[in-house]
Design a protein around this motif. Sequence first.
Motif, PDB file in Angstrom:
ATOM      1  N   GLU A  81       0.846  -1.186   0.000  1.00 44.93           N
ATOM      2  CA  GLU A  81       0.000   0.000   0.000  1.00 44.93           C
ATOM      3  C   GLU A  81       0.880   1.235   0.000  1.00 44.93           C
ATOM      4  O   GLU A  81       1.996   1.214   0.512  1.00 44.93           O
ATOM      5  CB  GLU A  81      -0.989   0.015   1.161  1.00 44.93           C
ATOM      6  CG  GLU A  81      -0.409   0.269   2.518  1.00 44.93           C
ATOM      7  CD  GLU A  81      -1.483   0.228   3.607  1.00 44.93           C
ATOM      8  OE1 GLU A  81      -2.382  -0.616   3.559  1.00 44.93           O
ATOM      9  OE2 GLU A  81      -1.382   1.055   4.528  1.00 44.93           O
ATOM     10  N   HIS A  82       0.360   2.285  -0.593  1.00 45.43           N
ATOM     11  CA  HIS A  82       1.068   3.560  -0.697  1.00 45.43           C
ATOM     12  C   HIS A  82       0.545   4.498   0.377  1.00 45.43           C
ATOM     13  O   HIS A  82      -0.664   4.671   0.509  1.00 45.43           O
ATOM     14  CB  HIS A  82       0.828   4.197  -2.069  1.00 45.43           C
ATOM     15  CG  HIS A  82       1.305   3.360  -3.203  1.00 45.43           C
ATOM     16  ND1 HIS A  82       2.444   3.661  -3.915  1.00 45.43           N
ATOM     17  CD2 HIS A  82       0.800   2.228  -3.768  1.00 45.43           C
ATOM     18  CE1 HIS A  82       2.616   2.748  -4.863  1.00 45.43           C
ATOM     19  NE2 HIS A  82       1.632   1.874  -4.791  1.00 45.43           N
ATOM     20  N   GLU A 123       0.417   8.422  -2.234  1.00 45.76           N
ATOM     21  CA  GLU A 123      -0.149   8.723  -3.536  1.00 45.76           C
ATOM     22  C   GLU A 123      -1.207   7.709  -3.952  1.00 45.76           C
ATOM     23  O   GLU A 123      -1.146   6.551  -3.578  1.00 45.76           O
ATOM     24  CB  GLU A 123       0.937   8.790  -4.621  1.00 45.76           C
ATOM     25  CG  GLU A 123       1.678   7.503  -4.885  1.00 45.76           C
ATOM     26  CD  GLU A 123       2.848   7.257  -3.956  1.00 45.76           C
ATOM     27  OE1 GLU A 123       3.470   8.220  -3.492  1.00 45.76           O
ATOM     28  OE2 GLU A 123       3.130   6.091  -3.661  1.00 45.76           O
ATOM     29  N   ASP A 124      -2.175   8.216  -4.714  1.00 46.21           N
ATOM     30  CA  ASP A 124      -3.120   7.353  -5.401  1.00 46.21           C
ATOM     31  C   ASP A 124      -2.437   6.886  -6.688  1.00 46.21           C
ATOM     32  O   ASP A 124      -1.637   7.608  -7.282  1.00 46.21           O
ATOM     33  CB  ASP A 124      -4.398   8.117  -5.775  1.00 46.21           C
ATOM     34  CG  ASP A 124      -5.223   8.520  -4.565  1.00 46.21           C
ATOM     35  OD1 ASP A 124      -5.199   7.804  -3.553  1.00 46.21           O
ATOM     36  OD2 ASP A 124      -5.897   9.555  -4.646  1.00 46.21           O
ATOM     37  N   GLU A 125      -2.787   5.666  -7.125  1.00 45.24           N
ATOM     38  CA  GLU A 125      -2.245   5.106  -8.352  1.00 45.24           C
ATOM     39  C   GLU A 125      -3.384   4.879  -9.323  1.00 45.24           C
ATOM     40  O   GLU A 125      -4.441   4.380  -8.943  1.00 45.24           O
ATOM     41  CB  GLU A 125      -1.594   3.745  -8.057  1.00 45.24           C
ATOM     42  CG  GLU A 125      -0.153   3.670  -8.270  1.00 45.24           C
ATOM     43  CD  GLU A 125       0.409   2.290  -7.990  1.00 45.24           C
ATOM     44  OE1 GLU A 125       1.332   1.932  -8.705  1.00 45.24           O
ATOM     45  OE2 GLU A 125      -0.054   1.588  -7.079  1.00 45.24           O
ATOM     46  N   ILE A 126      -3.167   5.230 -10.570  1.00 44.79           N
ATOM     47  CA  ILE A 126      -4.157   5.035 -11.619  1.00 44.79           C
ATOM     48  C   ILE A 126      -3.511   4.175 -12.698  1.00 44.79           C
ATOM     49  O   ILE A 126      -2.385   4.452 -13.129  1.00 44.79           O
ATOM     50  CB  ILE A 126      -4.603   6.381 -12.216  1.00 44.79           C
ATOM     51  CG1 ILE A 126      -5.166   7.280 -11.123  1.00 44.79           C
ATOM     52  CG2 ILE A 126      -5.612   6.172 -13.345  1.00 44.79           C
ATOM     53  CD1 ILE A 126      -5.201   8.739 -11.494  1.00 44.79           C
ATOM     54  N   SER A 165      -7.935  -4.787  -4.557  1.00 42.60           N
ATOM     55  CA  SER A 165      -7.682  -3.609  -3.723  1.00 42.60           C
ATOM     56  C   SER A 165      -8.680  -3.639  -2.578  1.00 42.60           C
ATOM     57  O   SER A 165      -9.894  -3.647  -2.819  1.00 42.60           O
ATOM     58  CB  SER A 165      -7.859  -2.330  -4.537  1.00 42.60           C
ATOM     59  OG  SER A 165      -7.651  -1.197  -3.730  1.00 42.60           O
ATOM     60  N   LEU A 194      -8.582   3.138 -10.384  1.00 42.46           N
ATOM     61  CA  LEU A 194      -7.926   3.966  -9.366  1.00 42.46           C
ATOM     62  C   LEU A 194      -7.652   3.087  -8.160  1.00 42.46           C
ATOM     63  O   LEU A 194      -8.563   2.467  -7.616  1.00 42.46           O
ATOM     64  CB  LEU A 194      -8.838   5.132  -8.954  1.00 42.46           C
ATOM     65  CG  LEU A 194      -8.399   5.911  -7.704  1.00 42.46           C
ATOM     66  CD1 LEU A 194      -7.098   6.652  -7.958  1.00 42.46           C
ATOM     67  CD2 LEU A 194      -9.497   6.879  -7.282  1.00 42.46           C
ATOM     68  N   PRO A 206      -6.577   3.619  -4.559  1.00 41.49           N
ATOM     69  CA  PRO A 206      -6.367   4.721  -3.616  1.00 41.49           C
ATOM     70  C   PRO A 206      -5.241   4.441  -2.627  1.00 41.49           C
ATOM     71  O   PRO A 206      -4.957   3.292  -2.286  1.00 41.49           O
ATOM     72  CB  PRO A 206      -7.710   4.832  -2.900  1.00 41.49           C
ATOM     73  CG  PRO A 206      -8.374   3.525  -3.091  1.00 41.49           C
ATOM     74  CD  PRO A 206      -7.830   2.918  -4.350  1.00 41.49           C
ATOM     75  N   LYS A 207      -4.625   5.533  -2.177  1.00 40.63           N
ATOM     76  CA  LYS A 207      -3.575   5.396  -1.161  1.00 40.63           C
ATOM     77  C   LYS A 207      -4.185   4.812   0.113  1.00 40.63           C
ATOM     78  O   LYS A 207      -5.401   4.873   0.315  1.00 40.63           O
ATOM     79  CB  LYS A 207      -2.912   6.742  -0.883  1.00 40.63           C
ATOM     80  CG  LYS A 207      -3.765   7.727  -0.140  1.00 40.63           C
ATOM     81  CD  LYS A 207      -2.973   8.988   0.133  1.00 40.63           C
ATOM     82  CE  LYS A 207      -3.731   9.824   1.152  1.00 40.63           C
ATOM     83  NZ  LYS A 207      -2.865  10.730   1.863  1.00 40.63           N
ATOM     84  N   SER A 253       0.469   8.572 -10.945  1.00 42.38           N
ATOM     85  CA  SER A 253       0.303   8.779  -9.511  1.00 42.38           C
ATOM     86  C   SER A 253       0.103  10.253  -9.242  1.00 42.38           C
ATOM     87  O   SER A 253       0.644  11.115  -9.938  1.00 42.38           O
ATOM     88  CB  SER A 253       1.486   8.243  -8.703  1.00 42.38           C
ATOM     89  OG  SER A 253       2.617   9.079  -8.830  1.00 42.38           O
TER      90      SER A 253
END
Length: 175
Positions: free
Chosen positions: A60-61, A64-67, A79, A93, A95-96, A116
Amino acid sequence: MTPTASPSTRRLQIVRVQDRENLWFLGDLIQPIITTEMTDGRFMMALTHSKAGSEPPLHEHDGEDEIFYILTGTIEFWSGDGHAVLGPGDCILMPKDVPHIFRVSPDAEATWLVMSAPGGLDDFFRAVSVPAGYPGPQQDWQMDEETEARLEAACRQFGITLIGPPGTLPGMADL
């Protein structure tokens, strides 16, 4: 090679395919296109070309959100408690602060754009990667102690928590 812009063209950025940096990240090709530096930290976008069956550790980040926008192939995503299979033209998407993992189909390679917000993921990729010798996934790549050490150090530096090895799905990490 990281593209740079002169002050007079700072807002307009053009990145030609021949100017992209080529990195092998856990055996996959990563090409940062729009870098964190170009956007003053707000965003980053990279092209990823993965081998069939590729998957990162469950993680998990924190920042930042990752797309992910799929260009070719099929990728399965998990997720939190969600699950989806995506193909060309699909987008997701991640999400962080939510554990996630993905797996490229074992039958074919895949390409996608990873973005991101805020930026910084390109710097993480660079901290783990080695320069790519050719523009494609690294043939016969296997995790080794040196790569694992770079991955763990970069995760600490960039606020990414490794929860479980590849194949561990969210909610299964404690089993």
